[in-house]
Motif scaffolding. Structure first.
Motif, short mmCIF file in Angstrom:
data_model
loop_
_atom_site.label_atom_id
_atom_site.label_comp_id
_atom_site.label_asym_id
_atom_site.label_seq_id
_atom_site.Cartn_x
_atom_site.Cartn_y
_atom_site.Cartn_z
N ASN A 48 36.58 39.28 27.93
CA ASN A 48 35.19 39.42 27.51
C ASN A 48 34.65 40.84 27.68
OD1 ASN A 48 34.85 36.60 26.84
ND2 ASN A 48 34.85 36.19 29.04
N GLY A 49 35.50 41.75 28.09
CA GLY A 49 35.09 43.14 28.26
C GLY A 49 34.42 43.43 29.59
N ARG A 50 34.46 42.48 30.52
CA ARG A 50 33.84 42.69 31.84
C ARG A 50 34.82 43.38 32.77
NH1 ARG A 50 31.92 36.52 32.61
NH2 ARG A 50 34.16 36.36 32.19
N SER A 51 34.31 44.31 33.58
CA SER A 51 35.18 45.04 34.50
C SER A 51 35.73 44.12 35.58
CB SER A 51 34.42 46.20 35.14
OG SER A 51 33.34 45.72 35.91
N ILE A 52 36.92 44.46 36.07
CA ILE A 52 37.62 43.64 37.05
C ILE A 52 37.88 44.45 38.31
CG2 ILE A 52 39.77 42.41 37.60
CD1 ILE A 52 40.06 41.77 34.63
N ARG A 53 37.55 43.86 39.45
CA ARG A 53 37.95 44.37 40.75
C ARG A 53 38.28 43.16 41.61
NH1 ARG A 53 37.71 48.77 44.21
NH2 ARG A 53 37.48 48.26 46.40
N TYR A 54 39.37 43.27 42.38
CA TYR A 54 39.83 42.13 43.16
C TYR A 54 39.37 42.22 44.61
CZ TYR A 54 42.70 41.07 39.11
OH TYR A 54 43.11 40.78 37.84
N GLN A 55 39.40 41.07 45.29
CA GLN A 55 39.01 41.04 46.70
C GLN A 55 40.13 41.54 47.60
OE1 GLN A 55 37.44 37.21 47.89
NE2 GLN A 55 36.14 37.04 46.07
N THR A 56 41.36 41.31 47.17
CA THR A 56 42.54 41.78 47.91
C THR A 56 43.48 42.44 46.92
OG1 THR A 56 43.63 39.63 47.66
CG2 THR A 56 42.35 39.99 49.68
N LEU A 57 44.55 43.04 47.42
CA LEU A 57 45.47 43.77 46.56
C LEU A 57 46.11 42.88 45.50
CD1 LEU A 57 47.32 46.17 49.01
CD2 LEU A 57 45.89 46.84 47.08
#
Length: 221
Positions: free
Chosen positions: A200-209
């Motif tokens: 959907n074009g939303r940026s992704i950042r994870y909680q862990t590696l």
């Protein structure tokens, strides 16, 4: 007359500076699900990438230049690696285990060594860059929004420098290259701008590696 000349010079200098600053823009690829900065709109071409065990995988190359500096992002789709190498293994001679791999469901290699190829994609890509006619000056682990990868710095025979980013996310291999002339500053606008987006074009950042080939961790955003 002198005042007019000075004013004109300052005007054109300010216009040139503004234009140069405006050349760098954020580029978004919904097809390959990444964002980064390029000097202007990059040219997009299709290509193929040969993997460690000989799979020709579809790839797209995004490229741009600014003066003598060159910027390129190659995105390789590993989603078909099992299918391609399984089919390729059917042409191997009988008993040629180093070609056929393991076809049993529990095999650690997979047919045509697709599992090994997939797991080692980051290392193999790094090794390919190291085979260039250039001196490796730095090779380090890194992460972008907790997606792990590698950074590689090369000094070329003409003293230009190439800064390489190697990441893998959601079955796509990302190979970023920025080559700048001798004495030029590091291409931070390109190197530090890489990011991941979803369908959907939303940026992704994870909680862990995020480790390639392992279960996907929960998102932080």
């Amino acid at each position: 007359m002198r005042l007019i000349t000075v004013v004109a010079t300052l005007f054109f200098l300010s216009m040139w500076t503004a234009a140069s600053a405006q050349e760098w823009t954020e580029f978004v690829s919904k097809e390959d699900r990444f964002t980064t900065n390029f000097p202007g709109t990059p040219q997009v071409t299709t290509s193929t990438y040969r993997s460690q065990f000989g799979a020709d995988l579809p790839a797209r190359i995004y490229s741009a230049s600014q003066g003598q500096s060159r910027f390129r992002m190659t995105v390789v789709d590993y989603g078909s690696i099992e299918k391609v190498l399984t089919e390729k293994s059917k042409a191997c001679p009988p008993g040629a285990e180093t070609c056929r791999g393991g076809s049993n469901p529990g095999s650690s290699t997979g047919a045509g060594y697709w599992k090994v190829d997939y797991a080692g994609a980051l290392v193999y890509a790094s090794w390919q860059f190291m085979q260039r006619d250039a001196k490796v000056t730095e090779f380090i682990w890194n992460n972008i929004d907790l997606v792990e990868g590698y950074l590689l710095h090369l000094t070329n025979p003409d003293k230009s420098r190439t800064y390489v980013s190697i990441f893998m996310h959601a079955d796509k291999l990302y190979l970023g290259e920025a080559t700048v002339p001798a004495g030029a500053p590091e291409p931070g606008l390109f190197q530090q701008a890489l990011g991941w987006i979803d369908e959907n074009g939303r940026s992704i950042r994870y909680q862990t590696l995020y480790h390639h080939g392992q279960p996907t961790p929960p998102r932080a955003r």
